[in-house]
Design an enzyme around this catalytic site. Structure first.
Site, PDB file in Angstrom:
ATOM      1  CE1 TYR A  91     -29.682 -28.900  26.466  1.00 37.86           C
ATOM      2  CE2 TYR A  91     -28.380 -29.756  28.298  1.00 37.86           C
ATOM      3  CZ  TYR A  91     -29.209 -28.783  27.773  1.00 37.86           C
ATOM      4  OH  TYR A  91     -29.549 -27.692  28.525  1.00 37.86           O
ATOM      5  CB  SER A 127     -26.347 -26.556  30.270  1.00 38.00           C
ATOM      6  OG  SER A 127     -26.398 -27.715  31.051  1.00 38.00           O
ATOM      7  CE  LYS A 144     -28.563 -25.323  25.968  1.00 39.88           C
ATOM      8  NZ  LYS A 144     -29.357 -24.127  25.716  1.00 39.88           N
TER       9      LYS A 144
HETATM   10  N1  LIG Z   1     -34.094 -26.787  33.206  1.00 46.47           N
HETATM   11  C1  LIG Z   1     -32.802 -26.934  33.486  1.00 46.47           C
HETATM   12  O1  LIG Z   1     -32.446 -27.535  34.511  1.00 46.47           O
HETATM   13  C2  LIG Z   1     -31.753 -26.348  32.576  1.00 46.47           C
HETATM   14  C3  LIG Z   1     -30.395 -26.499  32.940  1.00 46.47           C
HETATM   15  C4  LIG Z   1     -29.425 -25.950  32.111  1.00 46.47           C
HETATM   16  C5  LIG Z   1     -29.768 -25.251  30.971  1.00 46.47           C
HETATM   17  N2  LIG Z   1     -31.098 -25.130  30.631  1.00 46.47           N
HETATM   18  C6  LIG Z   1     -31.426 -24.384  29.405  1.00 46.47           C
HETATM   19  O2  LIG Z   1     -32.379 -23.383  29.731  1.00 46.47           O
HETATM   20  C7  LIG Z   1     -33.209 -23.114  28.611  1.00 46.47           C
HETATM   21  C8  LIG Z   1     -34.672 -23.170  29.023  1.00 46.47           C
HETATM   22  O3  LIG Z   1     -34.941 -24.454  29.561  1.00 46.47           O
HETATM   23  P1  LIG Z   1     -36.315 -24.828  30.277  1.00 46.47           P
HETATM   24  O4  LIG Z   1     -35.967 -25.759  31.378  1.00 46.47           O
HETATM   25  O5  LIG Z   1     -37.090 -23.616  30.566  1.00 46.47           O
HETATM   26  O6  LIG Z   1     -36.988 -25.707  29.118  1.00 46.47           O
HETATM   27  P2  LIG Z   1     -38.412 -25.535  28.399  1.00 46.47           P
HETATM   28  O7  LIG Z   1     -38.500 -26.685  27.441  1.00 46.47           O
HETATM   29  O8  LIG Z   1     -39.481 -25.362  29.392  1.00 46.47           O
HETATM   30  O9  LIG Z   1     -38.226 -24.177  27.615  1.00 46.47           O
HETATM   31  C9  LIG Z   1     -37.724 -24.067  26.308  1.00 46.47           C
HETATM   32  C10 LIG Z   1     -38.647 -23.138  25.544  1.00 46.47           C
HETATM   33  O10 LIG Z   1     -38.128 -22.926  24.242  1.00 46.47           O
HETATM   34  C11 LIG Z   1     -39.135 -23.197  23.274  1.00 46.47           C
HETATM   35  N3  LIG Z   1     -38.426 -23.704  22.089  1.00 46.47           N
HETATM   36  C12 LIG Z   1     -37.748 -24.872  21.972  1.00 46.47           C
HETATM   37  N4  LIG Z   1     -37.218 -24.983  20.736  1.00 46.47           N
HETATM   38  C13 LIG Z   1     -37.558 -23.847  20.065  1.00 46.47           C
HETATM   39  C14 LIG Z   1     -37.312 -23.363  18.740  1.00 46.47           C
HETATM   40  N5  LIG Z   1     -36.619 -24.082  17.847  1.00 46.47           N
HETATM   41  N6  LIG Z   1     -37.818 -22.158  18.388  1.00 46.47           N
HETATM   42  C15 LIG Z   1     -38.539 -21.416  19.274  1.00 46.47           C
HETATM   43  N7  LIG Z   1     -38.810 -21.822  20.528  1.00 46.47           N
HETATM   44  C16 LIG Z   1     -38.320 -23.031  20.919  1.00 46.47           C
HETATM   45  C17 LIG Z   1     -40.082 -24.187  23.921  1.00 46.47           C
HETATM   46  O11 LIG Z   1     -41.391 -24.163  23.404  1.00 46.47           O
HETATM   47  C18 LIG Z   1     -40.040 -23.731  25.380  1.00 46.47           C
HETATM   48  O12 LIG Z   1     -41.014 -22.726  25.630  1.00 46.47           O
HETATM   49  C19 LIG Z   1     -32.800 -24.127  27.538  1.00 46.47           C
HETATM   50  O13 LIG Z   1     -31.897 -23.496  26.659  1.00 46.47           O
HETATM   51  C20 LIG Z   1     -32.107 -25.217  28.327  1.00 46.47           C
HETATM   52  O14 LIG Z   1     -31.172 -25.910  27.545  1.00 46.47           O
HETATM   53  C21 LIG Z   1     -32.093 -25.671  31.412  1.00 46.47           C
END
Ligand SMILES: NC(=O)c1ccc[n+]([C@@H]2O[C@H](COP(=O)([O-])OP(=O)(O)OC[C@H]3O[C@@H](n4cnc5c(N)ncnc54)[C@H](O)[C@@H]3O)[C@@H](O)[C@H]2O)c1
Length: 333
Positions: free
Chosen positions: A143, A119, A147
């Site tokens: 958070y 991120s 990362k």
């Molecule tokens: N959305 C953003 O703007 C953004 C920006 C930077 C990084 N990210 C990263 O991208 C990734 C996905 O984010 P997203 O926006 O799709 O979020 P999201 O919450 O929709 O997706 C995360 C998924 O991981 C699953 N999950 C969480 N903890 C878990 C665990 N311990 N074991 C198994 N499954 C687990 C959740 O059920 C969910 O389906 C994450 O790693 C997040 O940190 C997201």
């Protein structure tokens, strides 16, 4: 290739699953469904598992063997900045502990390719608006720290046992590749504004006295469909003999201010509610935009969609979910 996608039932993960399958890969999803939804993965096999729970490593080893997994895209993580400040230990356990377990299972199963979801939060509050992968990383919340720790663990596995890896540093992810894949989380500017408008409330601008052209903060909004395609390109890249760079920004390279985003929301929704300007929030840099020359050079990837595409598709998916009676996921308190 047979690819395991952790977090594949989530917002970004579900797009990655679809893009991988469209590119001809076989996919198995591992997700604890804490924020994900099973129906998002279609007919891809789904293993319900918390990566940070006792016994997760053994279960993952079984999945790897059963599906002949050759590569992993690791998205599963908790992502609420405020919650990470309240529960830093749990964030470490979930995000870093979960990754440790995954890496142990990959090593045991001989899986040598990993794309890791990082991120822009690793940069913290950089001194200049445009940030490159070589710039200093100084996360300002737990958070972001998880990362950065994840990137380091992945790199250490590369050095220790030859894991081939890419960490993708996503900027502000927005939009939807299809109406059933919208972002359910009310955690970024676009969905926060949609949620306020639904409640008949005015969008809020946290400070309009920043040193930017219109005084509001500038961010880099990347369309989730573009982001998903970057993962497919990153997996391909892991098979090349030369892999100089293992950390890549994923953004558009162009910033949009809060006022510009609100104008795009107005165009998409037709809602003319005047925004309310309130106090700045601590820890908001004036400008955070990705340098994208490295990802263009290494993966041959660049964003195709613009801010209007992101906002219009996000609004369409938002309406779709409300019509289906699905509740948005609001920030934990
Ligand atoms: N959305 C953003 O703007 C953004 C920006 C930077 C990084 N990210 C990263 O991208 C990734 C996905 O984010 P997203 O926006 O799709 O979020 P999201 O919450 O929709 O997706 C995360 C998924 O991981 C699953 N999950 C969480 N903890 C878990 C665990 N311990 N074991 C198994 N499954 C687990 C959740 O059920 C969910 O389906 C994450 O790693 C997040 O940190 C997201």
């Amino acid at each position: 290739m047979s690819v395991m996608v952790t977090g594949g039932a989530g917002y970004i993960g579900a797009h990655v699953v679809r893009s991988l399958r469209e590119a001809g890969h076989a996919v198995v999803v591992v997700d604890d469904l804490s924020t994900g939804r099973a129906e998002r993965v279609g007919d891809a096999p789904l293993v319900e598992l918390d990566l940070a729970a006792p016994g997760a490593r053994e279960r993952l080893e079984e999945v790897v063997a059963q599906h002949g997994v050759e590569g992993v895209v690791h998205l599963a993580a908790k992502k609420q900045v405020g919650e990470s400040v309240q529960r830093p230990d749990w964030y470490h356990e979930q995000n870093v502990g979960g990754l440790e377990t995954l890496l142990a299972a990959m090593r045991a199963g001989g899986v040598e390719r990993l794309v890791f979801s990082s991120s822009a939060a690793v940069y913290g509050e950089p001194p200049s608006g445009l940030v490159g992968e070589g710039d200093q990383t100084r996360p300002i919340n737990p958070y972001g720290a998880t990362k950065l720790a994840g990137e380091r663990l992945v790199a250490a596995a590369g050095a220790a046992w030859g894991l081939r890896h890419v960490s993708l540093r996503y900027f502000n992810v927005a939009g939807a590749g299809a109406d059933d894949l919208g972002d359910p989380a009310v955690l970024n500017l676009i969905t926060i504004v949609f949620d306020l408008l639904d409640q008949g409330r005015a969008p809020r601008i946290f400070g309009d006295d920043y040193p930017t052209p219109d005084g509001t903060c500038i961010r880099d909004y990347v369309h989730v469909q573009d982001l998903a395609e970057a993962h497919v390109a990153a997996l391909d890249h892991l098979d090349r003999p030369e892999r100089e760079h293992a950390v890549l920004n994923v953004g558009t390279g162009t910033g949009a201010s809060v006022r510009e985003v609100l104008a795009a929301v107005r165009r998409a929704t037709g809602d003319k509610t005047e925004p309310e300007v309130v106090e700045r929030r601590p820890g908001d840099p004036a400008e955070l935009v990705a340098r994208v020359d490295r990802i263009a050079e290494v993966l041959g990837w660049r964003a195709r969609f613009d801010l209007d595409d992101a906002v219009t598709s996000a609004w369409s998916a938002w309406r779709h979910d409300r019509a289906a009676g699905l509740a948005p996921i609001r920030a934990a308190r």
